[in-house]
Design an enzyme around this catalytic site. Sequence first.
Site, short mmCIF file in Angstrom:
data_model
loop_
_atom_site.label_atom_id
_atom_site.label_comp_id
_atom_site.label_asym_id
_atom_site.label_seq_id
_atom_site.Cartn_x
_atom_site.Cartn_y
_atom_site.Cartn_z
N GLU A 193 0.82 -1.21 0.00
CA GLU A 193 0.00 0.00 0.00
C GLU A 193 0.86 1.27 0.00
O GLU A 193 0.45 2.30 -0.54
CB GLU A 193 -0.95 0.00 1.20
CG GLU A 193 -1.93 -1.18 1.24
CD GLU A 193 -2.75 -1.31 -0.03
OE1 GLU A 193 -3.00 -0.29 -0.70
OE2 GLU A 193 -3.15 -2.44 -0.35
N HIS B 66 1.46 2.30 -3.57
CA HIS B 66 0.35 3.07 -4.14
C HIS B 66 0.33 4.49 -3.58
O HIS B 66 0.11 5.47 -4.29
CB HIS B 66 -0.99 2.38 -3.84
CG HIS B 66 -1.17 1.08 -4.55
ND1 HIS B 66 -1.04 0.95 -5.91
CD2 HIS B 66 -1.51 -0.16 -4.08
CE1 HIS B 66 -1.29 -0.30 -6.26
NE2 HIS B 66 -1.56 -0.99 -5.17
#
Length: 543
Positions: A35, A38
């Site tokens: 994550e 991202h």
Amino acid sequence: MLLEIFTSLFVLPYKILSSVGPFILLLGVLVFIHELGHFLAARYCNVKVEVFSLGFGPKIFKYRKGETLYAISLFPLGGYVKMFGDNPAEEVPLSQQPRGFLYKNVPQKLLIAFGGPLMNLIFTLFAFFLLGFIGVPSLKPKMGDIKKNTLAYVSGLRSGDTILSINEKPISYWEDVDRFIKKNPNRKISLEVSNKNNKIKKHTVNVGLKNNENIFTTKKTIGFIEGLTPLSRASQVGIVFNSPSYKSGLRTFDKITNINGEEVRYWRDLKRIVRKEQSNLFVTIKRQDKDLQMNLKGLGSLKNLGIENAFLYISKIGKGTPADKAGLKKGDRLFSIDGKEIKNWREVLETIQSFSGKKFLVEFFREGKKQQVSIAPKTMYVEGHLKEKFMLGIASGGVEALPPEILKQETLLGSVVYSGVQTWHWLSVISIGLYRLIQGRVSARTLGGPVTIGRVAHSSFQNGFISFIFIMALISLNLFFLNLLPIPMLDGGHILFFTIEGILGRPLDIKKLMVAQQMGVFVLIFFFAFTFFNDIYNWLNAW
């Protein structure tokens, strides 16, 4: 009583934490890394990140900094980065569109979608670099049991010899021996070896050619030397009932580690020492992680002492398996199947695989008495197998021992090379494994879910830092590969859609996109349900 209750209040949470802790640590780190990829890509492209969450569901911890809410959620099986303007069905005011995800150009959207898998790849490369620099336990290039009449034996190689060089190239680890032989079929090679007396000899050996049994590679054939192996029979014993060794206290599955001050590592060591020593034998054994000592009268051979190798003794019976239902027990010594006397465990496995519907008559010894039962094998999948096979549900008491381990450490530059080689190797294994799964050559039961990951995390954590980092590297590489599959809802699906958008010069139709997303959700739910079912099935059928 109060002390026991008080102690249990601390022991139970510790046991739960020691079992679940490695799983949470492993998954937490890898999800965070993914994550974060991202998140950083979105920030780089000036996209507003509204939520950065580890886990799904209700938030158990929240912290807001700037425009982003950082959270830890209840269910740790994943995470997400919620970006502003990522819903095609929602209207975004014109003034705020520059900060919206879907309003960025195609290269920026591709970068954000690829950021998560890329970070998993980077973590894998770093983990393998770290392992190379710290050092990975590797096997010494020491030969195991070399059987007579094999090419290796005829060429002069003997059990316990250490390989020093191949074609005058120094050898330090068994994996170097294995790799060189596999890559050089149908060639003569020169081996320089050192025997147990440290005498150095050279041997010329013809490398043969055989079919490659490793289905996780594209090579159909590999080189091999018949009889050459690093494996040796360990000194795990089977004890004949009421024999001299039995009366002295030895029991089946004991492991003899020392006789009269001389270390016993392999079965061949045990045979040699017993044959040599005619006096009393002062024996050290390992029994269920306890070291015990006892005396035996030297009788010149293992047979005279009533000591056998434990390979034909049953060490484990699976609950509810054909063997369990037929009445076989741990410690039974197999003698024959269908009237044919069994000499080794390989014959047991081959006979079971030849099952054609007729029950086998199995003869065995229990406490010195010969007994027999009729058993029909059934197809079972056991963790570690690639396919379902006919099985009785028994395990051999024999143990194979490997050469001693030494630490293989790389230089700084060598660690970089090691990292790249290992990452490419395991990425090839993963991709070929998926192909073999589609082909049906690998059972779908090999797919594991959260329970399997938890078990692997727990066992690797117990084995130490190196083992745990290695498993983290493999799972991170799996996340990199799987997330790039062109399935809607996965990063690979987003990358596919944005690539099509770049080719067409316009975003995809919202209705078609929503249908594709719903199909992706269905595929993921089915996959998670199937792997979770596999976890439960394999756990219930473990033996």
